[in-house]
Design a protein around this motif. Structure first.
Motif, PDB file in Angstrom:
ATOM      1  N   ASN A 273       0.869  -1.181   0.000  1.00 36.86           N
ATOM      2  CA  ASN A 273       0.000   0.000   0.000  1.00 36.86           C
ATOM      3  C   ASN A 273       0.903   1.226   0.000  1.00 36.86           C
ATOM      4  N   ASP A 274       1.109   1.805  -1.174  1.00 37.57           N
ATOM      5  CA  ASP A 274       2.049   2.921  -1.295  1.00 37.57           C
ATOM      6  C   ASP A 274       1.631   4.067  -0.388  1.00 37.57           C
ATOM      7  N   LEU A 275       2.634   4.656   0.295  1.00 32.07           N
ATOM      8  CA  LEU A 275       2.313   5.668   1.302  1.00 32.07           C
ATOM      9  C   LEU A 275       1.825   6.969   0.673  1.00 32.07           C
ATOM     10  N   ARG A 276       2.418   7.332  -0.453  1.00 33.83           N
ATOM     11  CA  ARG A 276       2.050   8.655  -1.011  1.00 33.83           C
ATOM     12  C   ARG A 276       2.347   8.690  -2.500  1.00 33.83           C
ATOM     13  N   TYR A 277       1.413   9.261  -3.266  1.00 35.09           N
ATOM     14  CA  TYR A 277       1.672   9.588  -4.669  1.00 35.09           C
ATOM     15  C   TYR A 277       1.591  11.099  -4.812  1.00 35.09           C
ATOM     16  N   ALA A 278       2.392  11.645  -5.716  1.00 33.42           N
ATOM     17  CA  ALA A 278       2.294  13.089  -5.997  1.00 33.42           C
ATOM     18  C   ALA A 278       2.886  13.361  -7.376  1.00 33.42           C
TER      19      ALA A 278
END
Ligand code: NAD
Length: 332
Positions: A273-278
């Motif tokens: 579960n990837d922590l953050r996308y930006a």
């Protein structure tokens, strides 16, 4: 313009088709869709009544069908995909088949036809997690789950057809979409349908995962800009200014559904579960891209749609338990 739209009976594709049917310079649109558990012709109403729109029930893996359809069109927007991350953990083969091989079959047929623009719809998940900063289009692709890996493979295949065969391909990579008509397996409609049904909702892990939320109509406006003005061989990120942790999103949805935190339970995080996308979206902004929807208003309108249309999502919740990704595999 004679436009072929794959996956046009799904969530984003159907909004895009309805938008393009109204465009004066669009002579005809054909939707090619296999109507998997995620596709629904109701998503296309009332546009289905338009003489400008035809629907073909078929699979992007069918080389004869896609060759015939490419010959009848001059522009392609490719949305069709297995799109639910959780399913990719236990049915990765269906994701490789549709997302990778299906895309390659479309590209192959398009490269032999007279196609003026092929827009491949990809995702921010191909960049993988970023703890700080934001990915520009030339950032490395580091997908971490089978869904994102299959999208990264298809995204790179699409770009390779631009270089190898001169096919005028553009790729869009968008963040998480929300809006009416989304299948209740996805997080916002799942939360909203559970809260409206009087059930509890679950947050994975600590709830600090960050996602960027984009109204589906803003994404479709971006895809149209890329279709009309994107440079061949280029990638365009499409995001919004709204990054939220899952806890922040939950708070907004609880308010919009007149519920409180007693309706929330925590479960262990899923295995990846990837922590953050930006993402940075300056390239798309150069084409005139500017998301219009404010998240709170967009969520209120979305909740209102689910409140008014239980017939559209309640049967899907019941059927979904029995069905899995449905794809007619044809690997010859
Ligand atoms: P969706 O699951 O709602 O719709 C997918 C559609 O594709 C369905 O109508 C389904 O019947 C059709 N389809 C699936 N396999 C097919 C096949 N083999 N042949 C023909 N049709 C087939 O998906 P969505 O949320 O609308 O996403 C559309 C595209 O946008 C996908 O490529 C997805 O990866 C991408 N995307 C989605 C999001 C998001 O937040 N939903 C974000 C970024 C990118």
């Amino acid at each position: 313009m004679r436009l072929l739209v794959t996956g046009g009976a799904g969530f984003i594709g159907s909004h895009f088709v309805k938008r393009m049917v109204a465009a004066a310079d669009v002579e005809h649109i054909t939707v090619l869709d296999a109507l998997t558990y995620a596709g629904n012709l109701d998503n296309l109403r009332p546009a289905l009544d338009s003489p400008k729109l035809s629907f073909v029930h078929g699979n992007i893996l069918d080389p004869e069908l896609v060759t015939t359809l490419m010959a009848e069109h001059d522009q392609v927007v490719h949305f069709a995909a297995e799109s639910h991350v959780d399913h990719s953990f236990y049915q990765a083969g269906a994701f490789a088949a549709t997302n990778v091989l299906g895309t390659q079959r479309l590209l192959d047929a398009a490269s032999k036809a007279d196609i003026a623009k092929f827009v491949h719809v990809s995702t921010d998940e191909v960049y993988g997690p970023l703890l700080v900063g934001a990915a520009a289009e030339d950032a490395p692709l580091r997908p971490t789950v089978p869904y994102a890996a299959s999208k990264a493979a298809s995204d790179l295949l699409a770009l390779s057809y631009s270089i190898t065969f001169g096919l005028p391909v553009c790729v869009t990579r968008s963040s998480n979409n929300y809006g009416p008509n989304q299948h209740p397996e996805k997080v916002i409609p799942r939360f909203v349908s559970s809260l409206l049904d009087g059930d509890k909702v679950t947050i994975h892990g600590h709830g600090q995962h960050v996602r960027n939320w984009l109204h589906v109509e803003d994404n479709c406006a971006g895809v149209e800009l890329v279709l009309r003005g994107g440079l061949p061989g280029e990638v365009y990120n499409l995001g919004s200014g709204t990054d939220l942790t899952n806890r922040e999103l939950t708070a907004l949805l609880l308010t919009a559904c007149d519920a409180d935190w007693s309706r929330v339970t925590y479960v262990p995080d899923r295995q990846a579960n990837d922590l953050r996308y930006a993402m940075e979206c300056t390239k798309a902004e150069g084409l005139g891209y500017k998301p219009q929807r404010n998240l709170q208003e967009g969520l209120a309108e979305t909740v209102d749609w689910y409140r008014r249309n239980p017939d559209r999502w309640a049967p899907l919740l019941r059927n979904r338990a029995a069905a899995g990704p449905h794809v007619a595999l044809n690997l010859e």
